[in-house]
Design an enzyme around this catalytic site. Structure first.
Site, PDB file in Angstrom:
ATOM      1  N   ASP A   7      -3.570   1.157  -5.128  1.00 41.89           N
ATOM      2  CA  ASP A   7      -2.857   0.448  -6.189  1.00 41.89           C
ATOM      3  C   ASP A   7      -3.188  -1.030  -6.026  1.00 41.89           C
ATOM      4  O   ASP A   7      -2.650  -1.703  -5.147  1.00 41.89           O
ATOM      5  CB  ASP A   7      -1.346   0.674  -6.084  1.00 41.89           C
ATOM      6  CG  ASP A   7      -0.591  -0.106  -7.142  1.00 41.89           C
ATOM      7  OD1 ASP A   7      -0.932   0.012  -8.332  1.00 41.89           O
ATOM      8  OD2 ASP A   7       0.349  -0.836  -6.769  1.00 41.89           O
ATOM      9  N   GLU A  71      -6.109   3.170  -9.999  1.00 42.47           N
ATOM     10  CA  GLU A  71      -5.562   2.989 -11.339  1.00 42.47           C
ATOM     11  C   GLU A  71      -6.577   2.268 -12.221  1.00 42.47           C
ATOM     12  O   GLU A  71      -7.224   1.321 -11.778  1.00 42.47           O
ATOM     13  CB  GLU A  71      -4.266   2.178 -11.256  1.00 42.47           C
ATOM     14  CG  GLU A  71      -3.466   2.141 -12.516  1.00 42.47           C
ATOM     15  CD  GLU A  71      -2.124   1.465 -12.308  1.00 42.47           C
ATOM     16  OE1 GLU A  71      -1.103   2.150 -12.421  1.00 42.47           O
ATOM     17  OE2 GLU A  71      -2.115   0.258 -12.023  1.00 42.47           O
ATOM     18  N   ASP A 144       4.350  -0.693  -3.955  1.00 50.20           N
ATOM     19  CA  ASP A 144       2.900  -0.616  -4.143  1.00 50.20           C
ATOM     20  C   ASP A 144       2.300   0.532  -3.328  1.00 50.20           C
ATOM     21  O   ASP A 144       1.351   1.181  -3.763  1.00 50.20           O
ATOM     22  CB  ASP A 144       2.247  -1.944  -3.743  1.00 50.20           C
ATOM     23  CG  ASP A 144       2.888  -3.111  -4.452  1.00 50.20           C
ATOM     24  OD1 ASP A 144       2.424  -3.483  -5.539  1.00 50.20           O
ATOM     25  OD2 ASP A 144       3.894  -3.636  -3.922  1.00 50.20           O
TER      26      ASP A 144
END
Length: 169
Positions: A7, A71, A144
């Protein structure tokens, strides 16, 4: 299958490693590790990017994943923030590419839908479901790291679905 989720963030980059365990009657997802790379605002952007690269490279070497899940870029109102985030993603992708690891990219809505069942879920909902899916005694911290685990879980769910579909043909 071992998946390394990332992330990306300009202040905190989360990472998480999950394995799929097919030894029992039901496939389980097992958390191997999670953590965060905290970047000092006092350092220059090149220094922070180097820190992300070195830290991710060390973790990839340590955990030896089969695939990296990350992502996708999302569109931001602030172009400057989006550009900085893109640079962090770039060094994360480089760390994976240098180890010749395949990279799977997922949209934020897909990740949340896969883990929570709702694409607009809040961070707290993602943390809660990640803890439930991985049978963790407490919520993964920071958020996170939970997001990185969610990205890895999303990849495992996607890979299992594709394998199931291929088996039915």
């Amino acid at each position: 299958m071992r998946v390394f989720g990332i992330d990306c963030g300009t202040e905190i980059t989360g990472f998480g490693v999950v394995d799929s365990d097919d030894s029992g009657p039901l496939t389980r997802i097992v958390c191997k590790t999670s953590g965060a790379i905290r970047l000092a605002k006092s350092k220059s952007l090149p220094e922070r990017l180097a820190e992300v690269y070195c830290s991710l490279s060390a973790e990839l070497e340590r955990w030896q994943p089969e695939v990296v899940a990350i992502e996708e870029v999302f569109y931001s109102v602030n172009a400057k923030s989006a550009l900085k985030l893109g640079q962090v993603r770039g060094v994360a992708l480089l760390a994976a590419a240098q180890r010749r690891l395949p990279v799977a990219e997922y949209a934020p809505l897909s990740i949340k839908s896969s883990v929570v069942g709702y694409g607009l879920a809040k961070k707290e909902q993602v943390q809660f479901m990640v803890a439930r899916l991985l049978d963790l005694p407490e919520l993964p911290q920071p958020a996170d790291a939970a997001d990185a685990l969610a990205i890895a879980i999303c990849h495992l769910h996607t890979a299992q679905t594709l394998a199931f579909q291929e088996g039915r043909r």
